[in-house]
Design a protein around this motif. Structure first.
Motif, short mmCIF file in Angstrom:
data_model
loop_
_atom_site.label_atom_id
_atom_site.label_comp_id
_atom_site.label_asym_id
_atom_site.label_seq_id
_atom_site.Cartn_x
_atom_site.Cartn_y
_atom_site.Cartn_z
N LEU A 9 -45.82 8.13 24.10
CA LEU A 9 -45.32 7.83 25.44
C LEU A 9 -46.00 6.58 26.01
O LEU A 9 -45.35 5.69 26.55
CB LEU A 9 -45.55 9.03 26.36
CG LEU A 9 -45.02 8.90 27.78
CD1 LEU A 9 -43.50 8.83 27.78
CD2 LEU A 9 -45.49 10.07 28.63
N VAL A 10 -47.30 6.49 25.85
CA VAL A 10 -48.06 5.35 26.36
C VAL A 10 -47.71 4.10 25.57
O VAL A 10 -47.48 3.03 26.14
CB VAL A 10 -49.58 5.64 26.31
CG1 VAL A 10 -50.39 4.41 26.71
CG2 VAL A 10 -49.93 6.82 27.21
N SER A 11 -47.66 4.23 24.26
CA SER A 11 -47.33 3.10 23.40
C SER A 11 -45.94 2.55 23.70
O SER A 11 -45.73 1.34 23.78
CB SER A 11 -47.43 3.53 21.94
OG SER A 11 -47.07 2.49 21.09
N GLU A 79 -52.59 17.38 25.26
CA GLU A 79 -51.55 17.22 24.25
C GLU A 79 -50.94 18.57 23.88
O GLU A 79 -49.74 18.66 23.60
CB GLU A 79 -52.10 16.55 23.00
CG GLU A 79 -52.37 15.07 23.19
CD GLU A 79 -53.01 14.43 21.98
OE1 GLU A 79 -52.62 13.32 21.64
OE2 GLU A 79 -53.91 15.04 21.36
N GLU A 80 -51.74 19.63 23.88
CA GLU A 80 -51.22 20.97 23.59
C GLU A 80 -50.26 21.42 24.68
O GLU A 80 -49.21 21.99 24.39
CB GLU A 80 -52.36 21.97 23.49
CG GLU A 80 -53.17 21.91 22.22
CD GLU A 80 -54.34 22.87 22.24
OE1 GLU A 80 -54.28 23.88 22.99
OE2 GLU A 80 -55.31 22.63 21.52
N LYS A 81 -50.63 21.17 25.92
CA LYS A 81 -49.82 21.66 27.05
C LYS A 81 -48.63 20.76 27.36
O LYS A 81 -47.65 21.21 27.94
CB LYS A 81 -50.70 21.80 28.29
CG LYS A 81 -51.75 22.88 28.14
CD LYS A 81 -52.53 23.06 29.41
CE LYS A 81 -53.70 23.99 29.20
NZ LYS A 81 -53.39 25.37 29.42
N GLN A 86 -46.24 13.01 23.08
CA GLN A 86 -46.07 12.51 21.72
C GLN A 86 -44.68 11.94 21.48
O GLN A 86 -44.41 11.40 20.42
CB GLN A 86 -46.36 13.61 20.70
CG GLN A 86 -47.78 14.08 20.71
CD GLN A 86 -48.76 12.97 20.34
OE1 GLN A 86 -48.40 12.02 19.65
NE2 GLN A 86 -50.00 13.09 20.79
N GLN A 87 -43.80 12.06 22.49
CA GLN A 87 -42.44 11.58 22.32
C GLN A 87 -42.28 10.20 22.97
O GLN A 87 -42.76 10.00 24.09
CB GLN A 87 -41.45 12.55 22.97
CG GLN A 87 -41.47 13.93 22.31
CD GLN A 87 -40.60 14.92 23.06
OE1 GLN A 87 -39.98 14.60 24.04
NE2 GLN A 87 -40.57 16.15 22.57
#
Length: 88
Positions: A9-11, A79-81, A86-87
């Motif tokens: 998402l950040v990238s 990241e777990e929650k 990651q998308q």
């Protein structure tokens, strides 16, 4: 910092902003000259800040390392929650 930057998402957001910035510079010559001057100034200031801060960073290395460990653990939980991070 590098771990946060590697999140999809950040990238993806960085890529979009970077593309818009480059396109704006190409489209507007006056903006380009101002941006080029600003970039040069930032690079100069950054180099001076890094060299000046290096002794302090060396002295604070153990504390920085501990803070990094806590930040990584917090990022693991985040990241777990929030798998959306990651998308792209």
């Amino acid at each position: 910092v590098s771990r946060v930057a590697s999140l999809a998402l950040v990238s993806s957001a960085y890529g979009m902003v970077s593309t818009a910035y480059a396109s704006t510079k190409e489209s507007h010559p006056y903006v380009k000259s101002v941006c080029d001057a600003a970039e040069k100034g930032v690079k100069t200031l950054t180099a001076a800040a890094v060299s000046g801060a290096q002794p302090i960073l060396t002295k604070l290395e153990p504390q920085i390392s501990t803070a990094n460990e806590y930040a990584c653990k917090g990022l693991d939980k985040l990241e777990e929650k929030l798998p959306i991070l990651q998308q792209p």
